[in-house]
Every structure is written in C-alpha cells, then in structure tokens.
Write an enzyme that holds these catalytic residues in place. Structure first.
Site, PDB file in Angstrom:
ATOM      1  N   HIS A 207       0.862  -1.269  -0.072  1.00  0.00           N
ATOM      2  CA  HIS A 207      -0.152   0.009  -0.042  1.00  0.00           C
ATOM      3  C   HIS A 207       0.828   1.276  -0.007  1.00  0.00           C
ATOM      4  O   HIS A 207       0.096   2.287  -0.038  1.00  0.00           O
ATOM      5  CB  HIS A 207      -0.951   0.085   1.255  1.00  0.00           C
TER       6      HIS A 207
HETATM    7  C1  UD1 Z   1      -2.216   5.856   5.223  1.00  0.00           C
HETATM    8  C2  UD1 Z   1      -0.972   6.631   5.607  1.00  0.00           C
HETATM    9  C3  UD1 Z   1       0.155   5.478   5.620  1.00  0.00           C
HETATM   10  C4  UD1 Z   1      -0.496   4.276   6.544  1.00  0.00           C
HETATM   11  C5  UD1 Z   1      -1.584   3.812   5.809  1.00  0.00           C
HETATM   12  C6  UD1 Z   1      -1.991   2.825   6.614  1.00  0.00           C
HETATM   13  C7  UD1 Z   1      -0.649   8.858   5.214  1.00  0.00           C
HETATM   14  C8  UD1 Z   1       0.008  10.117   4.321  1.00  0.00           C
HETATM   15  N1  UD1 Z   1      -0.591   7.747   4.840  1.00  0.00           N
HETATM   16  O1  UD1 Z   1      -2.100   5.749   3.688  1.00  0.00           O
HETATM   17  O2  UD1 Z   1       1.390   6.063   6.184  1.00  0.00           O
HETATM   18  O3  UD1 Z   1       0.668   3.191   6.260  1.00  0.00           O
HETATM   19  O4  UD1 Z   1      -2.689   4.762   5.920  1.00  0.00           O
HETATM   20  O5  UD1 Z   1      -2.946   1.928   5.968  1.00  0.00           O
HETATM   21  O6  UD1 Z   1      -1.386   9.158   5.959  1.00  0.00           O
HETATM   22  N2  UD1 Z   1      -9.244   4.600   0.529  1.00  0.00           N
HETATM   23  C9  UD1 Z   1     -10.305   3.934   0.420  1.00  0.00           C
HETATM   24  N3  UD1 Z   1     -10.946   3.726   1.645  1.00  0.00           N
HETATM   25  C10 UD1 Z   1     -10.670   3.918   2.776  1.00  0.00           C
HETATM   26  C11 UD1 Z   1      -9.249   4.676   2.825  1.00  0.00           C
HETATM   27  C12 UD1 Z   1      -8.631   5.131   1.858  1.00  0.00           C
HETATM   28  O7  UD1 Z   1     -10.785   3.773  -0.844  1.00  0.00           O
HETATM   29  O8  UD1 Z   1     -11.025   3.622   3.723  1.00  0.00           O
HETATM   30  C13 UD1 Z   1      -8.192   4.966  -0.719  1.00  0.00           C
HETATM   31  C14 UD1 Z   1      -8.676   6.104  -1.408  1.00  0.00           C
HETATM   32  O9  UD1 Z   1      -8.914   5.913  -2.802  1.00  0.00           O
HETATM   33  C15 UD1 Z   1      -7.495   7.107  -0.734  1.00  0.00           C
HETATM   34  C16 UD1 Z   1      -6.441   6.371  -1.097  1.00  0.00           C
HETATM   35  O10 UD1 Z   1      -6.979   5.018  -0.493  1.00  0.00           O
HETATM   36  O11 UD1 Z   1      -7.206   8.194  -1.798  1.00  0.00           O
HETATM   37  C17 UD1 Z   1      -5.382   6.569   0.122  1.00  0.00           C
HETATM   38  O12 UD1 Z   1      -5.837   6.749   1.365  1.00  0.00           O
HETATM   39  P1  UD1 Z   1      -5.046   7.436   2.375  1.00  0.00           P
HETATM   40  O13 UD1 Z   1      -5.563   7.583   3.747  1.00  0.00           O
HETATM   41  O14 UD1 Z   1      -4.733   8.882   1.730  1.00  0.00           O
HETATM   42  O15 UD1 Z   1      -3.562   6.978   2.707  1.00  0.00           O
HETATM   43  P2  UD1 Z   1      -3.221   5.621   2.994  1.00  0.00           P
HETATM   44  O16 UD1 Z   1      -2.402   4.951   1.564  1.00  0.00           O
HETATM   45  O17 UD1 Z   1      -4.315   4.709   3.207  1.00  0.00           O
HETATM   46  N1  UDP Z   2      -3.568  -5.677   8.577  1.00  0.00           N
HETATM   47  C1  UDP Z   2      -4.886  -6.230   8.864  1.00  0.00           C
HETATM   48  N2  UDP Z   2      -5.755  -6.571   7.771  1.00  0.00           N
HETATM   49  C2  UDP Z   2      -5.129  -6.522   6.322  1.00  0.00           C
HETATM   50  C3  UDP Z   2      -3.791  -6.087   6.348  1.00  0.00           C
HETATM   51  C4  UDP Z   2      -3.019  -5.517   7.276  1.00  0.00           C
HETATM   52  O1  UDP Z   2      -5.583  -6.287   9.913  1.00  0.00           O
HETATM   53  O2  UDP Z   2      -5.562  -6.814   5.474  1.00  0.00           O
HETATM   54  C5  UDP Z   2      -2.962  -5.309   9.947  1.00  0.00           C
HETATM   55  C6  UDP Z   2      -1.517  -5.895   9.987  1.00  0.00           C
HETATM   56  O3  UDP Z   2      -1.737  -7.143  10.537  1.00  0.00           O
HETATM   57  C7  UDP Z   2      -1.182  -4.743  10.969  1.00  0.00           C
HETATM   58  C8  UDP Z   2      -1.564  -3.545  10.488  1.00  0.00           C
HETATM   59  O4  UDP Z   2      -2.767  -3.975   9.941  1.00  0.00           O
HETATM   60  O5  UDP Z   2      -1.348  -4.931  12.374  1.00  0.00           O
HETATM   61  C9  UDP Z   2      -0.755  -2.660   9.560  1.00  0.00           C
HETATM   62  O6  UDP Z   2      -1.298  -1.689   8.936  1.00  0.00           O
HETATM   63  P1  UDP Z   2      -1.006  -1.174   7.426  1.00  0.00           P
HETATM   64  O7  UDP Z   2      -0.026  -2.023   6.716  1.00  0.00           O
HETATM   65  O8  UDP Z   2      -2.207  -0.561   6.899  1.00  0.00           O
HETATM   66  O9  UDP Z   2      -0.241   0.288   7.737  1.00  0.00           O
HETATM   67  P2  UDP Z   2       1.269   0.511   8.203  1.00  0.00           P
HETATM   68  O10 UDP Z   2       1.636  -0.317   9.490  1.00  0.00           O
HETATM   69  O11 UDP Z   2       2.149   0.225   7.220  1.00  0.00           O
HETATM   70  O12 UDP Z   2       1.397   1.775   8.583  1.00  0.00           O
END
Ligand code: UD1
Ligand code: UDP
Length: 367
Positions: A207
């Site tokens: 992601h």
């Molecule tokens: C965010 C964090 C990242 C973290 C990740 C955990 C920032 C800049 N990044 O990234 O550090 O590792 O969360 O998972 O804060 N979207 C959906 N549904 C949702 C959420 C997101 O469709 O419920 C899609 C949307 O298209 C959105 C994109 O995902 O534009 C990115 O979501 P965003 O919250 O901006 O950042 P993440 O990539 O989730």
């Molecule tokens: N995780 C989850 N479901 C998934 C993928 C990840 O519950 O489908 C959990 C994972 O076990 C870990 C956390 O989400 O505890 C990590 O979050 P994510 O990868 O979104 O973000 P990051 O840690 O990179 O910020």
C-alpha cells in the site's frame, strides 16, 4: 492524578495501536477518542472497533480521502474545534500518517502538549509522506515514545533528547495478546482466500504511495506473478487505494494471486503465521512477520525497522521490487519442500511475549 487526554486516530494501524494502549490508558486517565475518518471503509476502519473491542469514538470527523493538503486541512479544523472545547492535559498521536500530523499541529498551536507514540523512526527518504509527518510530530512533541533503540538514536542525532522514552513496540503487545487465538491451523479451513494449507501459500500486502506509481504497480504485479504457483498461491490482502492504482493501469498479477478485501486483524495475523513467507511494504506487517518468525520479503528499498531485520536472524530481506531477488530469497528462506513443516513447527512453538509498551507509556504520562 487522573487527567483528560485526547487521542487522535484515523487509519487502520492507528486503530490497532489504540486497541493496544486504550485498556491501560483508560484504567488511569480519561481518554477522549477522536477518529479523523482518514480510513472509512468498513474493512479498513469500522470493523476494527468491534473486533478489537475499541471504545466507539467520542468524535468522528469523517474527513475521508483527498490530496494531502485537503485531507490534512479538514482534519486540522476538526481537531482544533475538539481541542478548544475539551482543553485536555495532553494530546496523543500515533505513528506517521496525516492524522498524526494534523493532531500534532492542531495541539501545539493551541499550546497543548503532544505525546507521540512511535517516535524516532526514520527512512531518511523525504519523498515518503510518512517521513515528513514523523519529522514534524517528533520535533513538536513533549513526550517522544520510541519503540526501538534505533529510534532513540535517530532522535538524539536530531538533538531531541528531552521527553524521549524507550517504551518498546505497542503493536507487539497486541500481537502477543491475540496471536494464541490463531495458532491452530484450523483457522485456514475457511479464509476470505478460500481454504489454505499451512506453509503452502504466500501472504502479501502492498500500500505504500511509492508502490502505487504506475511503473511500480506493474513491477510488483510481475514479481507476484513470478513467485505465485498453482500449488503455492499468493494471497494478496488489498488496500483499496492500491486496488484503485491497479485499476488505473489495468495491471493484474495473474491467476495464482488470490486478491481479497482488507482482512480483520486476527485473520491478518493468522495468514502471516501459517504462511510459507510474507511479502509486504507495511511497517506493521513487517514487524509482525518478524515476531511470528515467518520469512519476510520487504517490498521497499529501505526500512525503518532495523531491529526487526536483526531479530529475524536472516529471515527478513529488504528487496524492493526486484523479481529475481524475490525468487532467490524465497528459494533460500522458504524452499517449497520445507515450508509446510516450517509453518507447523512455528505455530506449535509460538510464544510471543508483550513488549510492555502500553504500561510504559501510561506510566510516563502519569509522571
Ligand atoms: C495511510 C498513511 C500510511 C499508512 C496507511 C495505513 C498517510 C499519508 N499515509 O496511507 O502512512 O501506512 O494509511 O494503511 O497518512 N481509501 C479508500 N477507503 C478507505 C481509505 C482509503 O478507498 O477507507 C483509498 C482512497 O482512494 C484514498 C487512498 O486509499 O485516496 C489513500 O488513502 P489515504 O488515507 O490517503 O492513505 P493510505 O494510502 O491509506
Ligand atoms: N492488517 C489487517 N488487515 C489487512 C492487512 C493488514 O488487519 O488486510 C493489519 C496488520 O496485521 C498490521 C496493520 O494492519 O497490524 C498494519 O497496517 P498497515 O499495513 O495498513 O499500515 P502500516 O503499518 O504500514 O502503517
């Protein structure tokens, strides 16, 4: 003394971290829970409240997605309003997301002290949005709760020594509490990816923003298609933002990659524990793989989690999106003939202990 704290969360990993801390915190203090709504799909956010017995948010800001500026601006306004009303003794933020940044900025501008959980992590790559968020939160916080000695050293290198506490990794506390529930491989009989056998599949999550660029999407789709086999499929638990990036370039990793919706926390742990190996760019999954002793390929060029690489005793390799490195490392770390026995031994001997971070953070806030 019992004080009022406002915790700002908004993304999946922050809900998971809050679930690890909130029982200890709420036993001693009043914790008002603000959910920015950065993540909003049920599978990314809502489902974790029930699964992890998280208290419902006291305030839901429902900011949703947007550009960094749009999203952060909406959060700043919403969090500021709550903080002006509540005037807490401290504002607690987790990790390195835009919700962390907004919580920190809104608080310090109102003169409120910030406690930053997971302080001091650095990739030394300022093209990562997370690196910018960490730098801001670390420099503006009053309490800097570092998960690892490397994080403490990174803070010291930037002249940040005050308020730094090495507390351990909060996510290890939760993984230690819940991993015994997924130890029985019976959990693999019915998974969102269909029935699986221990050691006979690879588990993947992707992601990071850099891995949503068109060239990167094509590169990791190729990588996954090259390591997936009919008798050892890849289970790819897909973040919705990554799915959108795949759709944009019409990329597909092929028939042996089983794509699922984002999974629940226990299912994520289970699919890691019993896998032949994990492939991920997630900070959380990377550490969980290390604690669970599963071979892990990190699909990035760097990692902030130096200790996880060291603790893995060679089981973790940072390979970027190099498909030939992936093939070679899987042959070394997870040879097809050995992984069912490796997975069985790993699950049978699982003995993950908590890091004690929740207690250490609560005790520091007490002081
Ligand atoms: C965010 C964090 C990242 C973290 C990740 C955990 C920032 C800049 N990044 O990234 O550090 O590792 O969360 O998972 O804060 N979207 C959906 N549904 C949702 C959420 C997101 O469709 O419920 C899609 C949307 O298209 C959105 C994109 O995902 O534009 C990115 O979501 P965003 O919250 O901006 O950042 P993440 O990539 O989730
Ligand atoms: N995780 C989850 N479901 C998934 C993928 C990840 O519950 O489908 C959990 C994972 O076990 C870990 C956390 O989400 O505890 C990590 O979050 P994510 O990868 O979104 O973000 P990051 O840690 O990179 O910020």
């Amino acid at each position: 003394m019992r004080v009022r704290i406002v915790s700002v969360v908004g993304t999946r990993p922050q809900l998971i971290k809050a679930a690890a801390l909130s029982p200890a915190l709420r036993a001693r203090h009043v914790d008002l829970f603000v959910d920015t709504g950065q993540h909003y799909d049920a599978a990314m956010a809502g489902s974790f409240f029930a699964e992890l017995s998280l208290p419902p948010p006291d305030v839901s800001l429902a900011v949703g997605s947007g550009t960094h500026a749009e999203q952060t601006a909406r959060m700043l306004r919403g969090v500021e309003e709550v903080l002006e009303r509540e005037r807490p003794a401290a504002v607690l933020v987790y990790g390195d997301t835009n919700s962390t940044l907004a919580g920190t900025l809104a608080a310090v501008k109102l003169g409120l002290p910030v406690a930053h959980v997971e302080a001091g992590l650095r990739s030394f790559d300022r093209s990562m949005p997370e690196e910018i968020n960490r730098l801001v939160s670390d420099h503006l916080s009053s309490w800097r709760f570092a998960p690892t000695p490397t994080a403490v050293a990174n803070l010291a290198a930037e002249g940040l020594r005050e308020g730094v506490e090495l507390v351990g990794d909060l996510m290890q506390d939760l993984a230690a509490r819940l991993s015994p529930e997924v130890r029985d491989p019976g959990v693999l009989v019915a998974t969102p990816a269909g029935p699986l056998e221990p050691g006979r599949y690879l588990f993947a999550t992707i992601h990071r923003a850099e891995n949503r660029e068109p060239a990167a999407v094509r590169a990791w789709c190729r990588l996954l298609s090259e390591v997936a086999r009919p008798d050892r499929p890849v289970v790819l638990a897909l973040h919705p933002g990554t799915r959108a990036a795949m759709d944009r370039v019409e990329a597909s990793p092929g028939p042996d990659v089983r794509i699922t919706e984002p999974l629940g926390y226990r299912t994520s742990l289970a699919l890691q524990l019993h896998a032949a190996a994990v492939l991920t760019d997630s900070g959380g999954v990377q550490r969980e793989a290390a604690w669970l002793r599963v071979p892990c390929l990190v699909l990035r060029r760097t990692t902030e989690w130096i200790e996880a690489v060291k603790a893995s005793a060679g089981r973790m390799a940072v390979i970027g999106l190099d498909a030939s490195a992936a093939r070679l490392e899987l042959e070394r770390l997870a040879p097809m003939a050995s992984t069912p026995a490796m997975a069985a031994e790993r699950a049978a001997s699982l003995d993950l202990q908590p890091a004690g971070a929740a207690e250490a953070i609560t005790a520091a806030l007490d002081r």
